[in-house]
Design a protein around this motif. Structure first.
Motif, mmCIF file in Angstrom:
data_model
loop_
_atom_site.group_PDB
_atom_site.id
_atom_site.type_symbol
_atom_site.label_atom_id
_atom_site.label_comp_id
_atom_site.label_asym_id
_atom_site.label_seq_id
_atom_site.Cartn_x
_atom_site.Cartn_y
_atom_site.Cartn_z
ATOM 1 N N TRP A 138 63.604 82.379 86.723
ATOM 2 C CA TRP A 138 63.531 83.902 87.239
ATOM 3 C C TRP A 138 62.236 84.408 87.122
ATOM 4 C CZ3 TRP A 138 67.336 84.942 82.684
ATOM 5 C CH2 TRP A 138 68.745 84.385 82.920
ATOM 6 N N GLY A 139 61.109 83.622 86.832
ATOM 7 C CA GLY A 139 59.880 84.117 86.963
ATOM 8 C C GLY A 139 59.461 84.770 85.639
ATOM 9 N N ALA A 140 60.166 84.305 84.509
ATOM 10 C CA ALA A 140 59.839 85.043 83.246
ATOM 11 C C ALA A 140 58.966 84.175 82.335
ATOM 12 C CB ALA A 140 61.399 85.076 82.341
ATOM 13 N N THR A 141 58.061 83.232 82.884
ATOM 14 C CA THR A 141 57.260 82.274 82.037
ATOM 15 C C THR A 141 56.378 83.304 81.269
ATOM 16 O OG1 THR A 141 55.605 82.385 84.153
ATOM 17 C CG2 THR A 141 57.529 80.598 83.884
ATOM 18 N N ASN A 142 55.695 84.518 81.671
ATOM 19 C CA ASN A 142 54.958 85.266 80.742
ATOM 20 C C ASN A 142 55.380 85.580 79.565
ATOM 21 O OD1 ASN A 142 53.004 84.997 82.612
ATOM 22 N ND2 ASN A 142 53.300 87.215 83.746
ATOM 23 N N ALA A 143 56.711 85.792 79.402
ATOM 24 C CA ALA A 143 57.381 86.019 78.166
ATOM 25 C C ALA A 143 58.099 85.040 77.758
ATOM 26 C CB ALA A 143 58.452 87.350 78.250
ATOM 27 N N ALA A 144 58.293 84.042 78.299
ATOM 28 C CA ALA A 144 59.215 82.757 77.908
ATOM 29 C C ALA A 144 58.765 82.399 76.422
ATOM 30 C CB ALA A 144 58.978 81.608 78.802
ATOM 31 N N ARG A 145 59.718 82.049 75.641
ATOM 32 C CA ARG A 145 59.757 81.821 74.107
ATOM 33 C C ARG A 145 59.911 80.484 74.247
ATOM 34 N NH1 ARG A 145 63.714 85.743 71.060
ATOM 35 N NH2 ARG A 145 65.054 84.728 72.506
ATOM 36 N N SER A 146 59.109 79.606 74.637
ATOM 37 C CA SER A 146 58.984 78.086 74.827
ATOM 38 C C SER A 146 59.226 77.568 73.318
ATOM 39 C CB SER A 146 57.701 77.590 75.401
ATOM 40 O OG SER A 146 57.922 76.092 75.111
ATOM 41 N N GLU A 147 60.310 76.642 73.337
ATOM 42 C CA GLU A 147 60.403 76.038 72.081
ATOM 43 C C GLU A 147 59.281 74.982 71.613
ATOM 44 O OE1 GLU A 147 62.658 76.819 69.840
ATOM 45 O OE2 GLU A 147 63.773 78.246 71.565
ATOM 46 N N THR A 148 58.542 74.632 72.431
ATOM 47 C CA THR A 148 57.514 73.717 72.343
ATOM 48 C C THR A 148 56.063 74.519 72.120
ATOM 49 O OG1 THR A 148 57.004 73.465 74.465
ATOM 50 C CG2 THR A 148 58.378 71.795 73.371
ATOM 51 N N ALA A 149 55.269 74.008 71.558
ATOM 52 C CA ALA A 149 54.046 74.799 71.184
ATOM 53 C C ALA A 149 53.344 74.768 72.575
ATOM 54 C CB ALA A 149 53.075 73.979 70.410
ATOM 55 N N VAL A 150 52.640 76.034 72.751
ATOM 56 C CA VAL A 150 51.751 76.292 73.900
ATOM 57 C C VAL A 150 50.738 74.952 73.941
ATOM 58 C CG1 VAL A 150 50.211 77.782 74.946
ATOM 59 C CG2 VAL A 150 52.229 78.875 73.812
ATOM 60 N N PRO A 151 50.745 74.458 75.026
ATOM 61 C CA PRO A 151 50.146 72.980 74.998
ATOM 62 C C PRO A 151 48.420 73.533 75.629
ATOM 63 C CG PRO A 151 51.319 73.427 77.014
ATOM 64 C CD PRO A 151 51.531 74.456 76.406
ATOM 65 N N TRP A 152 47.636 72.545 74.780
ATOM 66 C CA TRP A 152 46.216 72.389 75.561
ATOM 67 C C TRP A 152 45.894 70.931 75.463
ATOM 68 C CZ3 TRP A 152 43.727 76.213 77.532
ATOM 69 C CH2 TRP A 152 43.897 77.409 76.931
ATOM 70 N N LEU A 153 45.805 70.581 76.535
ATOM 71 C CA LEU A 153 45.613 69.054 76.887
ATOM 72 C C LEU A 153 44.275 68.943 77.425
ATOM 73 C CD1 LEU A 153 48.980 67.996 78.613
ATOM 74 C CD2 LEU A 153 48.420 67.366 76.311
ATOM 75 N N ARG A 154 43.524 67.937 76.961
ATOM 76 C CA ARG A 154 42.136 67.492 77.638
ATOM 77 C C ARG A 154 41.996 66.133 78.014
ATOM 78 N NH1 ARG A 154 36.842 69.225 76.067
ATOM 79 N NH2 ARG A 154 35.278 67.611 76.620
ATOM 80 N N GLN A 155 42.031 66.198 79.019
ATOM 81 C CA GLN A 155 41.727 64.799 80.068
ATOM 82 C C GLN A 155 40.457 64.462 80.499
ATOM 83 O OE1 GLN A 155 44.630 65.487 83.201
ATOM 84 N NE2 GLN A 155 42.781 65.569 84.469
ATOM 85 N N ILE A 156 40.065 63.356 80.710
ATOM 86 C CA ILE A 156 38.746 62.842 81.247
ATOM 87 C C ILE A 156 39.297 61.865 82.550
ATOM 88 C CG2 ILE A 156 36.814 61.526 80.744
ATOM 89 C CD1 ILE A 156 36.790 62.436 78.102
ATOM 90 N N TYR A 157 38.832 62.103 83.753
ATOM 91 C CA TYR A 157 39.033 61.152 84.936
ATOM 92 C C TYR A 157 37.773 60.903 85.586
ATOM 93 C CZ TYR A 157 41.483 59.043 88.718
ATOM 94 O OH TYR A 157 41.793 58.197 89.669
ATOM 95 N N GLY A 158 37.014 59.917 85.461
ATOM 96 C CA GLY A 158 36.072 59.647 86.002
ATOM 97 C C GLY A 158 34.691 60.617 85.559
ATOM 98 N N ASN A 159 34.157 61.384 86.252
ATOM 99 C CA ASN A 159 33.100 62.144 85.628
ATOM 100 C C ASN A 159 33.503 63.644 85.392
ATOM 101 O OD1 ASN A 159 31.066 60.307 85.889
ATOM 102 N ND2 ASN A 159 30.716 60.545 87.990
ATOM 103 N N ASP A 160 34.761 63.623 85.639
ATOM 104 C CA ASP A 160 35.366 65.065 85.403
ATOM 105 C C ASP A 160 36.085 65.295 84.159
ATOM 106 O OD1 ASP A 160 36.427 67.833 86.537
ATOM 107 O OD2 ASP A 160 38.466 66.783 86.407
ATOM 108 N N GLN A 161 35.785 66.347 83.217
ATOM 109 C CA GLN A 161 36.493 66.771 82.084
ATOM 110 C C GLN A 161 37.283 67.996 82.479
ATOM 111 O OE1 GLN A 161 34.459 66.199 78.336
ATOM 112 N NE2 GLN A 161 32.530 64.985 79.516
ATOM 113 N N ALA A 162 38.479 68.011 81.829
ATOM 114 C CA ALA A 162 39.349 69.058 82.186
ATOM 115 C C ALA A 162 40.180 69.462 80.751
ATOM 116 C CB ALA A 162 39.980 68.932 83.406
ATOM 117 N N ILE A 163 40.351 70.604 80.511
ATOM 118 C CA ILE A 163 41.347 71.236 79.589
ATOM 119 C C ILE A 163 42.228 72.013 80.107
ATOM 120 C CG2 ILE A 163 41.625 72.587 77.663
ATOM 121 C CD1 ILE A 163 38.748 72.338 76.764
ATOM 122 N N ILE A 164 43.493 71.550 80.195
ATOM 123 C CA ILE A 164 44.819 72.164 80.623
ATOM 124 C C ILE A 164 45.695 72.889 79.536
ATOM 125 C CG2 ILE A 164 47.056 71.579 81.977
ATOM 126 C CD1 ILE A 164 45.867 68.886 82.572
#
Length: 360
Positions: A138-164
């Protein structure tokens, strides 16, 4: 005679429990549907019928939280009703002790706990995930009460580091909604920010859709799709994002083994597993508390103070159980101790009080 009486009391307890479950289901359904309608009713994909379906899917998760109180109130209501109709008086006069006529109530509470583990818990895990998918559509992601914790993933691929980061999690972590990806160079300076409507984890990359890329000193660029290379495995993401409460009881053992293989702490999932295993005995403890405040004969009016004391005792047991569970999930105390200690203490106290009341 004993067998017939046990069956009668057992049936009375089960019927009372079912009525309480139906009453709580109806009350929670109305409240949750009203709240959800106010929150997402204006979205283009929302319809009244789908709103009712999504509310029904979310109810089992809420019911799991109320199961101990249902056992407490059902036990109190059944015993008080039998007392007011002189049925317990006649039972005592026939030479049957409280421990004998309480057996069907304790057995009913134990079976109610087993049924909650085997039916309500899997339905809650499945229904909460389906409800999130519908809300996301429905497009309700801004107010979605996710049953999982809001994720913050850190990944390293080659020379690039990213936080998602994301606002909502779907499909056990395989799909993220309202995603923000922040890229860093080797000196930890931000080089690029990507904002996407959703990100799906494929084999070896994140597929970002409807992406807005922003670089320092440049105008933002809109792209339909972007592939973000990653070495994160699907199993790794699932184990890192799923909360124990959203995992069905039958899958907890497998999830614990998988998490251990990735080196994740498993305190929360082990505590959830032991909590589920201890649930039938927790309901037995609630029934013992109900018996402590409901067995005294009163034809017309049970003491309000005694009933209130029973409710407060049950509430305190529930609070202590949740608090100790939090300690177990964080690793402060062993998961086995966190799940079983409050139950064993409550059952011991309930049995001691009944022994004092009935046997002096």
């Amino acid at each position: 005679m004993i067998r017939t009486l046990d069956l009668y009391f057992f049936r009375r307890y089960i019927v009372t429990t079912i009525w309480f479950l139906l009453g709580i289901f109806a009350l929670v359904f109305i409240i949750d549907f009203s709240e959800m309608s106010n929150r997402v009713g204006g979205l283009p994909g929302y319809t009244l019928g789908m709103g009712l379906v999504v509310t029904a899917l979310r109810i089992p998760m809420i019911l799991m939280q109320t199961v101990p109180f249902v056992a407490l109130f059902a036990g109190m209501a059944a015993l008080i009703s039998l007392n007011r109709r002189y049925e317990l008086v006649v039972t005592r006069a026939a030479g049957i002790s409280a421990w004998q006529f309480l057996r069907p109530f304790l057995l009913g509470a134990f079976l109610f706990g087993v049924a909650a583990i085997l039916t309500i818990n899997p339905l809650a895990a499945w229904g909460s995930k389906k409800a999130q998918e519908f809300e996301a559509s429905w497009g309700a992601t801004n107010a979605a009460r996710s049953e999982t914790a809001v994720p913050w993933l850190r990944q390293i691929y080659g020379n690039d580091q990213a936080i998602i980061g994301a606002k909502a999690v779907l499909d056990g972590g395989m799909r993220l909604m309202n995603v923000s990806v922040i890229h860093f160079d080797t000196d930890n300076r931000i080089t690029l920010r990507q904002d996407a409507d959703q990100a799906t984890l494929e084999d070896g990359y994140w597929l970002l859709k409807n992406v807005r890329e922003t670089r320092a000193g440049e105008l933002p660029v809109r792209l339909d799709e972007v592939q973000l290379r990653t070495n994160l495995k699907q199993e790794f993401v699932q184990e890192s994002l799923e909360k124990p409460e959203t995992i069905a009881f039958f899958n907890l053992g497998r999830k614990i083994e998988a998490a251990k293989s990735f080196g994740f702490p498993t305190h929360a999932m082990e505590t959830q597993l032991h909590t589920m295993l201890a649930l039938p005995l927790l309901l037995v403890a609630m029934t013992l508390i109900a018996a402590c405040v409901s067995l005294k004969f009163s034809r017309f009016n049970q003491s309000r103070a005694v009933i209130l004391g029973g409710i407060l005792s049950g509430f305190m047991l529930y609070v202590v159980t949740v608090l100790v569970k939090a300690f177990g999930s964080s690793g402060v105390v062993p998961p086995f101790v966190a799940a079983w200690l409050p139950v064993v203490v409550a059952m011991s106290l309930g049995a001691t009080i009944l022994l004092h009341q009935e046997d002096g």
